[in-house]
Design a protein around this motif. Sequence first.
Motif, PDB file in Angstrom:
ATOM      1  N   SER A 281       0.855  -1.186   0.000  1.00 57.45           N
ATOM      2  CA  SER A 281       0.000   0.000   0.000  1.00 57.45           C
ATOM      3  C   SER A 281       0.889   1.232   0.000  1.00 57.45           C
ATOM      4  N   GLU A 282       0.285   2.401  -0.037  1.00 59.61           N
ATOM      5  CA  GLU A 282       1.059   3.635   0.004  1.00 59.61           C
ATOM      6  C   GLU A 282       1.862   3.742   1.298  1.00 59.61           C
ATOM      7  N   GLN A 283       1.379   3.096   2.369  1.00 56.13           N
ATOM      8  CA  GLN A 283       2.030   3.189   3.670  1.00 56.13           C
ATOM      9  C   GLN A 283       3.145   2.171   3.872  1.00 56.13           C
ATOM     10  N   GLY A 284       3.184   1.119   3.084  1.00 52.83           N
ATOM     11  CA  GLY A 284       4.225   0.120   3.274  1.00 52.83           C
ATOM     12  C   GLY A 284       3.795  -1.250   2.795  1.00 52.83           C
ATOM     13  N   SER A 285       4.562  -2.254   3.197  1.00 53.34           N
ATOM     14  CA  SER A 285       4.334  -3.613   2.717  1.00 53.34           C
ATOM     15  C   SER A 285       4.361  -4.602   3.870  1.00 53.34           C
ATOM     16  N   VAL A 286       3.441  -5.576   3.813  1.00 55.81           N
ATOM     17  CA  VAL A 286       3.355  -6.629   4.818  1.00 55.81           C
ATOM     18  C   VAL A 286       3.275  -7.968   4.088  1.00 55.81           C
ATOM     19  N   VAL A 287       4.104  -8.913   4.521  1.00 53.46           N
ATOM     20  CA  VAL A 287       4.162 -10.238   3.901  1.00 53.46           C
ATOM     21  C   VAL A 287       3.743 -11.289   4.922  1.00 53.46           C
ATOM     22  N   PHE A 288       2.916 -12.250   4.483  1.00 56.37           N
ATOM     23  CA  PHE A 288       2.486 -13.362   5.309  1.00 56.37           C
ATOM     24  C   PHE A 288       3.059 -14.640   4.707  1.00 56.37           C
ATOM     25  N   SER A 289       3.854 -15.351   5.486  1.00 54.37           N
ATOM     26  CA  SER A 289       4.574 -16.511   4.948  1.00 54.37           C
ATOM     27  C   SER A 289       3.661 -17.690   4.654  1.00 54.37           C
ATOM     28  N   GLY A 290       2.505 -17.781   5.346  1.00 58.80           N
ATOM     29  CA  GLY A 290       1.783 -19.042   5.324  1.00 58.80           C
ATOM     30  C   GLY A 290       2.629 -20.105   5.992  1.00 58.80           C
ATOM     31  N   LEU A 385      12.350  -7.399  16.018  1.00 55.45           N
ATOM     32  CA  LEU A 385      11.699  -8.692  16.198  1.00 55.45           C
ATOM     33  C   LEU A 385      10.501  -8.548  17.125  1.00 55.45           C
ATOM     34  N   VAL A 386       9.350  -9.100  16.702  1.00 56.28           N
ATOM     35  CA  VAL A 386       8.136  -9.062  17.510  1.00 56.28           C
ATOM     36  C   VAL A 386       7.634 -10.490  17.713  1.00 56.28           C
ATOM     37  N   PRO A 387       7.771 -11.063  18.925  1.00 59.77           N
ATOM     38  CA  PRO A 387       7.136 -12.355  19.197  1.00 59.77           C
ATOM     39  C   PRO A 387       5.617 -12.165  19.199  1.00 59.77           C
ATOM     40  N   GLY A 388       4.932 -12.821  18.294  1.00 62.73           N
ATOM     41  CA  GLY A 388       3.502 -12.556  18.113  1.00 62.73           C
ATOM     42  C   GLY A 388       2.650 -13.033  19.256  1.00 62.73           C
ATOM     43  N   GLN A 389       1.670 -12.228  19.617  1.00 59.07           N
ATOM     44  CA  GLN A 389       0.652 -12.581  20.601  1.00 59.07           C
ATOM     45  C   GLN A 389      -0.711 -12.178  20.046  1.00 59.07           C
ATOM     46  N   ASP A 390      -1.746 -12.914  20.433  1.00 62.13           N
ATOM     47  CA  ASP A 390      -3.093 -12.627  19.932  1.00 62.13           C
ATOM     48  C   ASP A 390      -3.517 -11.193  20.223  1.00 62.13           C
ATOM     49  N   LEU A 391      -4.131 -10.578  19.214  1.00 61.50           N
ATOM     50  CA  LEU A 391      -4.686  -9.224  19.260  1.00 61.50           C
ATOM     51  C   LEU A 391      -3.621  -8.141  19.402  1.00 61.50           C
ATOM     52  N   ALA A 392      -2.372  -8.488  19.125  1.00 62.12           N
ATOM     53  CA  ALA A 392      -1.343  -7.445  19.038  1.00 62.12           C
ATOM     54  C   ALA A 392      -1.612  -6.577  17.816  1.00 62.12           C
ATOM     55  N   HIS A 393      -1.482  -5.256  17.974  1.00 62.84           N
ATOM     56  CA  HIS A 393      -1.643  -4.285  16.899  1.00 62.84           C
ATOM     57  C   HIS A 393      -0.260  -3.706  16.578  1.00 62.84           C
ATOM     58  N   ILE A 394       0.081  -3.675  15.296  1.00 62.76           N
ATOM     59  CA  ILE A 394       1.401  -3.195  14.881  1.00 62.76           C
ATOM     60  C   ILE A 394       1.209  -2.164  13.776  1.00 62.76           C
ATOM     61  N   GLY A 395       1.684  -0.954  14.014  1.00 62.20           N
ATOM     62  CA  GLY A 395       1.570   0.091  13.009  1.00 62.20           C
ATOM     63  C   GLY A 395       2.503  -0.157  11.838  1.00 62.20           C
ATOM     64  N   VAL A 396       2.044   0.187  10.641  1.00 61.97           N
ATOM     65  CA  VAL A 396       2.826   0.005   9.421  1.00 61.97           C
ATOM     66  C   VAL A 396       2.954   1.350   8.717  1.00 61.97           C
ATOM     67  N   GLY A 397       4.174   1.719   8.345  1.00 62.47           N
ATOM     68  CA  GLY A 397       4.394   2.985   7.644  1.00 62.47           C
ATOM     69  C   GLY A 397       4.582   4.138   8.608  1.00 62.47           C
ATOM     70  N   ARG A 398       4.006   5.278   8.286  1.00 64.31           N
ATOM     71  CA  ARG A 398       4.189   6.490   9.083  1.00 64.31           C
ATOM     72  C   ARG A 398       2.971   6.761   9.954  1.00 64.31           C
ATOM     73  N   ARG A 399       3.227   7.337  11.095  1.00 68.68           N
ATOM     74  CA  ARG A 399       2.128   7.795  11.943  1.00 68.68           C
ATOM     75  C   ARG A 399       1.400   8.944  11.246  1.00 68.68           C
ATOM     76  N   ARG A 400       0.139   9.105  11.570  1.00 70.42           N
ATOM     77  CA  ARG A 400      -0.612  10.230  11.009  1.00 70.42           C
ATOM     78  C   ARG A 400       0.050  11.545  11.408  1.00 70.42           C
ATOM     79  N   GLY A 401       0.197  12.424  10.438  1.00 67.33           N
ATOM     80  CA  GLY A 401       0.795  13.722  10.706  1.00 67.33           C
ATOM     81  C   GLY A 401       2.294  13.747  10.631  1.00 67.33           C
ATOM     82  N   ALA A 402       2.942  12.556  10.501  1.00 64.45           N
ATOM     83  CA  ALA A 402       4.402  12.541  10.412  1.00 64.45           C
ATOM     84  C   ALA A 402       4.839  12.964   9.019  1.00 64.45           C
ATOM     85  N   GLY A 403       6.002  13.561   8.954  1.00 67.52           N
ATOM     86  CA  GLY A 403       6.527  14.005   7.665  1.00 67.52           C
ATOM     87  C   GLY A 403       6.998  12.849   6.836  1.00 67.52           C
ATOM     88  N   ALA A 404       7.235  13.108   5.571  1.00 68.81           N
ATOM     89  CA  ALA A 404       7.671  12.039   4.660  1.00 68.81           C
ATOM     90  C   ALA A 404       9.070  11.599   5.034  1.00 68.81           C
TER      91      ALA A 404
END
Length: 404
Positions: A281-290, A385-404
Motif C-alpha cells: 500500500s502507500e504506507q508500506g508492505s506486509v508479507v504473510f509466509s503461510g 523482532l516481535v514475538p507474536g501474541q493474539d490481538l497485538a496491533h502493529i503500526g505500518v508505515g508512518r504515523r498520522r501527521g508525520a513528515g515524509a
Amino acid sequence: MCQEVGHAVQLALSRRGLLKAGAGASLAALSLMLGGAPVSALAAPPSTGDGAADFDTRLILLGTAGGPAWFPGSSRHGIASALQVGDLTYMVDCGDGAARQLATALLSSSPKANPFQLLEPLRALFFTHLHSDHVVDYNNLLLQGWTAGVGRRLPLEVLGPGPRGELPPVFQVPGQPRAEPEVVFPDAPTPGTVQMTDGIFRAFATDLNDRVRDYLWPDLRTLVSVKDIALPTIPGFRSPNQTPAPDMEPFMVWSDANVRVTATLVEHAPVFPSFAFRFDSEQGSVVFSGDTGPCQNLVRLARNADVLVHEVIDAAWVDALFPPPQDEATQALKHHLLSAHTSIEDAGRIAEQAGAKTLVLSHVIPHNVTDDRLRLASRHYSGRLVPGQDLAHIGVGRRRGAGA
C-alpha cells in the motif's frame, strides 16, 4: 505439515517417548507436548494502546497458534491475521476463533460501532492453504458475519488455492509400509476454495433458506465473491507431487484502491498450492509466509518488506517428542515435521536474507512457546523482532501527521 503435528504427538505418546523415560521426565514431556505450561508462564495478551491506532495501516494478529489442536491454558487462538488500510480490513486465513477475534479487534478500533455493521469494513479474505487450522472458522465468519454486515458495503472477496489436481502420495517411513487408504469423496478429493465455499452453503442450506424466506435477509451467496487463485505458467513445474514449490517470481492475485496483493508458492509439501502473500500500500508492505519450510520464493516475495509475518516451530519441542534412541521411522517423521515448517532461528535467517525491517513470529508451534525462546530468531536477524501474541496491533508505515 500441520496435521503431522497432531500425529507426532500421538505417536510419541504411544511409543517409547514417555514409556522409556522416568516418571518425572514423562510428566515434563507431556506438559511440553500438550502445551500445559502454567498460565503464569504465558505472555499476557498485549495492550492495543501501543500507538498503533495512530497509523492509517495496522497489522492485527487475530490468532497466533499453529496446528489443528487445542492446548489448554494457552492464550493463543487459531491462525489468522488482519490488515487495516484506511477504513477497510483485509484478512489472511481463518483459524479456530478467528471470526470472534476479528469482531473483537474491530470493536476495539471503533467501540461505538453498530454490532450489525461491525464486519462491513471486511473487504477481502485470503487463504494461504486449505489445511483445517487455516480455514476451520470460515463458515463461522460467513454465517455469524451475516448478522454483522459482512458483504453489505461491498461483496466480501474470498481468494485461495484451487483444486490440487491429484492426490498426494501416502507418506511412507522405512520399514513401515502403508497401504493406500480409501479416498475421501473420490468424486472431488482435492477441492479448492470455490468448492469448499459451496460445500459450506450446501451444509447450511436449512439456515440460509430459513433466514432468506422468514427474515427477508439478502441471500448470503450474493454477499460473497469467491475465486480460486489461478497459477501462472511456471518454468520447471511438473506436478504437485514432484515440484510443489518450484522456483518462481511473485505474481499478482488481487488489487483495489488500497492494496496490491502478490503471491508465491512456498514449501509446505505435500500441500499444493500453498501460498505466501504480500500486501503493498502507500504506507508500506506486509508479507504473510503461510506455512512453509525455509524457501527462497518467500525471500524473493519479502524483499525489503516493512513487516514479515513468519510461521515458526520450536525444534527443541520436536526433539522432545522423539527422544533418543531413534529408529529410521522416527527420524523420517521428525524430518517430515521440520521440513514443512521453519525453526525459530531459520525464521530469523529468512528475514535477514529478505531485508525485512520487522519480523513478526506467528503460527507458533507448540502454542506455549515463550517469548524468550522466540527471541532466539535475533541470533540471525538484525531488524526489529516481535514475538507474536493474539490481538497485538502493529503500526505500518508512518504515523498520522508525520513528515515524509
